[in-house]
Design a protein around this motif. Structure first.
Motif, mmCIF file in Angstrom:
data_model
loop_
_atom_site.group_PDB
_atom_site.id
_atom_site.type_symbol
_atom_site.label_atom_id
_atom_site.label_comp_id
_atom_site.label_asym_id
_atom_site.label_seq_id
_atom_site.Cartn_x
_atom_site.Cartn_y
_atom_site.Cartn_z
ATOM 1 N N ALA B 36 -11.308 -37.166 41.933
ATOM 2 C CA ALA B 36 -10.181 -36.697 41.359
ATOM 3 C C ALA B 36 -9.130 -36.792 41.254
ATOM 4 C CB ALA B 36 -11.070 -35.304 41.214
ATOM 5 N N ARG B 37 -8.376 -37.284 41.845
ATOM 6 C CA ARG B 37 -6.844 -37.316 42.118
ATOM 7 C C ARG B 37 -7.126 -38.399 42.010
ATOM 8 N NH1 ARG B 37 -4.361 -37.940 47.699
ATOM 9 N NH2 ARG B 37 -2.289 -38.352 47.109
ATOM 10 N N VAL B 38 -8.444 -39.503 42.034
ATOM 11 C CA VAL B 38 -7.317 -41.359 41.348
ATOM 12 C C VAL B 38 -8.015 -40.937 39.913
ATOM 13 C CG1 VAL B 38 -8.431 -43.585 41.973
ATOM 14 C CG2 VAL B 38 -8.595 -41.458 44.003
ATOM 15 N N VAL B 39 -9.128 -40.705 39.599
ATOM 16 C CA VAL B 39 -9.236 -41.025 38.344
ATOM 17 C C VAL B 39 -9.220 -40.345 37.258
ATOM 18 C CG1 VAL B 39 -11.321 -41.869 39.214
ATOM 19 C CG2 VAL B 39 -11.962 -39.648 38.506
ATOM 20 N N THR B 74 -15.613 -44.945 50.571
ATOM 21 C CA THR B 74 -16.648 -45.018 49.482
ATOM 22 C C THR B 74 -16.100 -44.720 48.754
ATOM 23 O OG1 THR B 74 -18.276 -45.751 50.944
ATOM 24 C CG2 THR B 74 -19.242 -45.335 48.971
ATOM 25 N N ALA B 75 -15.857 -42.637 48.599
ATOM 26 C CA ALA B 75 -15.161 -42.245 47.062
ATOM 27 C C ALA B 75 -14.065 -42.913 46.714
ATOM 28 C CB ALA B 75 -14.939 -40.518 47.837
ATOM 29 N N ILE B 76 -12.952 -43.032 47.398
ATOM 30 C CA ILE B 76 -11.648 -44.214 47.867
ATOM 31 C C ILE B 76 -11.726 -45.286 46.271
ATOM 32 C CG2 ILE B 76 -9.663 -45.007 47.700
ATOM 33 C CD1 ILE B 76 -9.701 -41.739 47.967
ATOM 34 N N HIS B 77 -13.109 -45.985 47.206
ATOM 35 C CA HIS B 77 -13.816 -47.640 46.755
ATOM 36 C C HIS B 77 -13.890 -47.626 45.419
ATOM 37 C CE1 HIS B 77 -15.069 -51.351 46.598
ATOM 38 N NE2 HIS B 77 -16.397 -50.799 46.217
ATOM 39 N N LEU B 78 -15.181 -46.266 45.089
ATOM 40 C CA LEU B 78 -15.616 -45.842 43.686
ATOM 41 C C LEU B 78 -14.946 -45.260 42.440
ATOM 42 C CD1 LEU B 78 -18.901 -44.339 44.273
ATOM 43 C CD2 LEU B 78 -18.881 -46.689 43.455
ATOM 44 N N GLY B 79 -13.598 -44.551 43.054
ATOM 45 C CA GLY B 79 -12.550 -44.193 42.279
ATOM 46 C C GLY B 79 -11.736 -45.193 41.619
ATOM 47 N N LEU B 80 -11.651 -46.157 42.234
ATOM 48 C CA LEU B 80 -10.905 -47.349 42.105
ATOM 49 C C LEU B 80 -12.144 -48.419 41.297
ATOM 50 C CD1 LEU B 80 -8.617 -48.060 45.299
ATOM 51 C CD2 LEU B 80 -7.633 -47.154 43.379
ATOM 52 N N HIS B 81 -12.450 -48.106 41.705
ATOM 53 C CA HIS B 81 -13.656 -48.970 40.506
ATOM 54 C C HIS B 81 -13.103 -48.701 39.015
ATOM 55 C CE1 HIS B 81 -16.570 -51.556 39.444
ATOM 56 N NE2 HIS B 81 -17.534 -50.264 38.903
ATOM 57 N N GLU B 82 -12.957 -47.073 38.693
ATOM 58 C CA GLU B 82 -13.466 -46.286 37.191
ATOM 59 C C GLU B 82 -12.536 -47.083 37.036
ATOM 60 O OE1 GLU B 82 -15.719 -45.145 36.150
ATOM 61 O OE2 GLU B 82 -14.280 -44.075 34.524
ATOM 62 N N LEU B 83 -11.056 -46.815 37.285
ATOM 63 C CA LEU B 83 -9.856 -47.183 37.466
ATOM 64 C C LEU B 83 -10.058 -48.596 36.715
ATOM 65 C CD1 LEU B 83 -7.141 -45.724 39.401
ATOM 66 C CD2 LEU B 83 -7.740 -44.913 36.950
ATOM 67 N N ARG B 84 -9.954 -49.460 37.415
ATOM 68 C CA ARG B 84 -9.776 -51.023 36.436
ATOM 69 C C ARG B 84 -11.049 -50.701 36.175
ATOM 70 N NH1 ARG B 84 -10.815 -51.743 42.182
ATOM 71 N NH2 ARG B 84 -12.728 -52.046 42.292
ATOM 72 N N ARG B 85 -11.949 -50.301 36.028
ATOM 73 C CA ARG B 85 -13.168 -50.032 34.559
ATOM 74 C C ARG B 85 -12.606 -49.832 33.299
ATOM 75 N NH1 ARG B 85 -16.041 -47.498 31.092
ATOM 76 N NH2 ARG B 85 -15.533 -45.952 32.256
ATOM 77 N N ARG B 86 -11.673 -48.896 33.723
ATOM 78 C CA ARG B 86 -10.771 -48.173 32.370
ATOM 79 C C ARG B 86 -9.536 -48.868 32.119
ATOM 80 N NH1 ARG B 86 -9.472 -42.112 34.585
ATOM 81 N NH2 ARG B 86 -11.740 -41.528 34.800
ATOM 82 N N ALA B 87 -9.217 -50.171 32.900
ATOM 83 C CA ALA B 87 -8.443 -51.390 33.169
ATOM 84 C C ALA B 87 -8.717 -52.121 31.331
ATOM 85 C CB ALA B 87 -7.412 -51.162 33.507
ATOM 86 N N ARG B 88 -9.056 -52.767 32.006
ATOM 87 C CA ARG B 88 -10.526 -53.653 31.595
ATOM 88 C C ARG B 88 -10.444 -53.382 30.095
ATOM 89 N NH1 ARG B 88 -13.695 -54.403 36.101
ATOM 90 N NH2 ARG B 88 -15.489 -53.051 34.873
ATOM 91 N N VAL B 117 0.353 -44.506 37.164
ATOM 92 C CA VAL B 117 0.048 -44.604 38.121
ATOM 93 C C VAL B 117 -0.577 -45.270 38.931
ATOM 94 C CG1 VAL B 117 -0.289 -43.668 40.960
ATOM 95 C CG2 VAL B 117 1.989 -42.933 39.206
ATOM 96 N N ARG B 118 -2.310 -44.424 38.233
ATOM 97 C CA ARG B 118 -4.071 -44.897 37.920
ATOM 98 C C ARG B 118 -3.842 -45.714 37.063
ATOM 99 N NH1 ARG B 118 -4.818 -38.717 36.616
ATOM 100 N NH2 ARG B 118 -4.824 -37.897 39.001
ATOM 101 N N ARG B 119 -3.428 -46.326 36.206
ATOM 102 C CA ARG B 119 -3.099 -47.563 35.772
ATOM 103 C C ARG B 119 -2.639 -48.382 36.040
ATOM 104 N NH1 ARG B 119 -2.181 -48.586 29.014
ATOM 105 N NH2 ARG B 119 -4.282 -46.940 28.933
ATOM 106 N N VAL B 120 -1.670 -48.736 37.099
ATOM 107 C CA VAL B 120 -1.216 -49.497 37.972
ATOM 108 C C VAL B 120 -2.235 -49.774 38.708
ATOM 109 C CG1 VAL B 120 1.016 -50.276 39.732
ATOM 110 C CG2 VAL B 120 1.376 -48.835 37.137
ATOM 111 N N LEU B 121 -2.626 -48.544 39.693
ATOM 112 C CA LEU B 121 -3.681 -48.741 40.845
ATOM 113 C C LEU B 121 -5.384 -49.219 40.217
ATOM 114 C CD1 LEU B 121 -3.472 -44.874 42.378
ATOM 115 C CD2 LEU B 121 -3.152 -47.083 43.274
ATOM 116 N N GLY B 122 -5.217 -49.130 39.212
ATOM 117 C CA GLY B 122 -6.028 -49.938 38.431
ATOM 118 C C GLY B 122 -6.336 -51.340 38.638
ATOM 119 N N ALA B 123 -4.286 -51.724 38.120
ATOM 120 C CA ALA B 123 -4.067 -53.725 37.814
ATOM 121 C C ALA B 123 -4.375 -53.793 38.962
ATOM 122 C CB ALA B 123 -3.414 -53.446 36.522
#
Lengths: 321, 177
Positions: B36-39, B74-88, B117-123
């Motif tokens: 939740a912190r990440v996404v 794994t949680a961080i990895h999936l959270g970042l994956h979700e951020l990248r998906r949103r960025a796309r 910050v989340r957008r930048v992390l996803g990018a």
């Protein structure tokens, strides 16, 4: 001086980035519901197993119908007529149709349905089994769950966790399974599902599970599983399971089996999945039974795992139906 | 197999060091909060947490003493994956902006710092994002090196570069801070 300023800028930059990351705060009012999440995980696992079974059944049905249609085309009289005389074959077929009172076409031959070979009377209803000495090519059935026996419509599923190097498991399969089959499986009330749980203390138990599962992929789970259990004392020291299985399988099937045991990564996945399920079921011994009814799992804690203990639980859940 | 198990009619086994259900109840809340912190979305965080434990269930090798670390990574990895998906998704949406202009809610959200910050992390690159998040959660250099298959001696340098990449991407998206 310039270097100190540069260092200060660097530190400030680091702090700036760290502050940005730290600003990601979780929502304070988030209260996760672990119970619901766990139930959803279990449901996902069951759905995956059902979908895999459905896909395989559809594939078998499609193949069977296509084979039958091909057989009809080859065997139907019209086909032969066409082959003999392509030109007038249409006239022959038309004549055949016209000869049946002009309006009703001749009855269509029923599509032959590929039958599963008769199961030996000593085995639960299962995939085809070849007896030793039969050198014919055996059917290869890649079922999603060849370890499942009984009608799909059976309301109760009895899951049995086995270790192939466990003498109690051998006794269970020899003594309890036939009674369970006769009274419940053949009556369509129970579906029996075997799961692998090789214990770490048994050196070759996992290898034995690989052999049994590979044999299941080839349609010989029942015969091989029983052979492995019955000859446990012949292989539990040496690990030479191959020699024991070769006594019940044709040579060509043994070659395929060896290849799969050697190199098919799905076998380990199958065993791992069963072990994970066993841990979730709080397995503490083998053989270990779980009764599944209407999506609810109930472990059978009686020891030993007897026919009477299973019968009592099965009858209890059936009464609630 | 001992005499006790012979008479009990079955081979008793020792309780596995990390029963799945025990691990689930022990770590689930923490994993949901970490995601939740990440996404930034509680519902999405719970969905992704279920995915984390699904993978944990299918991976018995992870079910050991270091299960907590595996789950968190794994949680961080999936959270970042979700951020990248949103960025796309956001990039594709910008292409269609002349058809559907941004809503007031979207404009407000884009201005909030944590969304930036989340957008930048996803990018930025996944490795840089994971390094920054793990470093922020007090993972040791050894743990980060093990998680990302790095040389422990180079983790410090890589974190410095990750910070530089973060600031550069932030400046590119939102101007100099």
């Amino acid at each position: 001086m310039a270097n100190r300023e540069h260092e200060t800028d660097g530190l400030m930059n680091d702090r700036w980035v760290d502050d940005r990351i730290a600003s990601l705060a979780s929502t304070g009012d988030l209260i996760p519901n672990a119970g619901i999440a766990l139930a959803r995980l279990r449901e996902r696992r069951r759905a995956r197993a059902v979908a895999a079974r459905g896909a395989i059944r559809r594939w078998i049905w499609t193949t069977t119908v296509a084979t039958g249609a091909g057989a009809v085309l080859l065997l139907a009289p019209a086909s032969r007529a066409c082959a003999q005389q392509p030109g007038p074959c249409v006239q022959r077929v038309w004549a055949m149709v016209a000869s049946n009172s002009g309006t009703v076409p001749p009855p269509v031959a029923p599509l032959p349905v590929a039958k599963v070979a008769d199961t030996p009377p000593s085995s639960p209803l299962a995939a085809p089994v070849a007896k030793s000495g039969n050198r014919g090519t055996a059917p290869v059935i890649e079922r999603a769950n060849f370890k499942e026996f009984g009608a799909d419509t059976a309301p109760v599923c009895v899951e049995i966790y086995l270790d192939f190097d466990c003498p109690h498991c051998a006794n269970f399969v020899r003594d309890v399974v036939p009674r369970l089959t006769a009274e419940y499986v053949e009556a369509g009330q129970v579906r029996l599902l075997y799961r692998d749980f090789p214990l770490p203390t048994h050196r070759f138990a996992k290898l034995a599970a690989r052999y049994a599962d590979a044999a299941g992929q080839l349609g010989y789970y029942d015969a091989v599983m029983k052979q492995i259990l019955e000859t446990r004392l012949d292989w539990d020291e040496s690990g030479d399971i191959d020699t024991q299985i070769a006594q019940v399988l044709p040579a060509d099937v043994m070659d395929k089996l060896r290849e799969r045991v050697k190199s098919d990564p799905r076998l380990d996945d199958m065993i791992s999945d069963d072990q994970a399920a066993g841990q979730a079921d709080h397995l503490d011994r083998t053989p270990f039974g779980v009764i599944v009814y209407e999506g609810r799992r109930q472990t059978v804690t009686d020891a030993p795992l007897s026919f009477e203990a299973l019968k009592k639980r099965i009858d209890e859940v059936m009464e609630k139906k | 197999m001992d005499a006790r198990s012979e008479t009990s009619g079955g081979i008793e086994i020792e309780e596995s060091p990390l029963n799945f259900e025990t691990a689930f109840y022990q770590h689930y809340d923490r994993i949901v909060h970490a995601i939740a912190r990440v996404v930034g979305d509680p519902a999405c965080a719970e969905e992704l947490a279920i995915e984390v434990f699904w993978r944990f269930w299918r991976n018995p090798q992870a079910q050991g003493e270091k299960a907590g670390g595996w789950l968190y990574r794994t949680a961080i990895h999936l959270g970042l994956h979700e951020l990248r998906r949103r960025a796309r998704h956001a990039r594709y949406e910008r292409l269609l902006r002349f058809v559907s202009p941004a809503t007031p809610e979207e404009i407000r959200a884009a201005g909030e710092e944590h969304e930036r910050v989340r957008r930048v992390l996803g990018a930025i690159s996944p490795r840089d994002a994971e390094l920054l998040l793990q470093q922020n959660n007090d993972f040791s250099y050894e743990e980060m090196a093990a998680a990302l298959r790095l040389n422990p001696a180079s983790v410090g340098t890589l974190i410095g570069r990750a910070r530089g990449a973060f600031r550069k991407e932030y400046t590119k998206l939102y101007g100099k801070p």
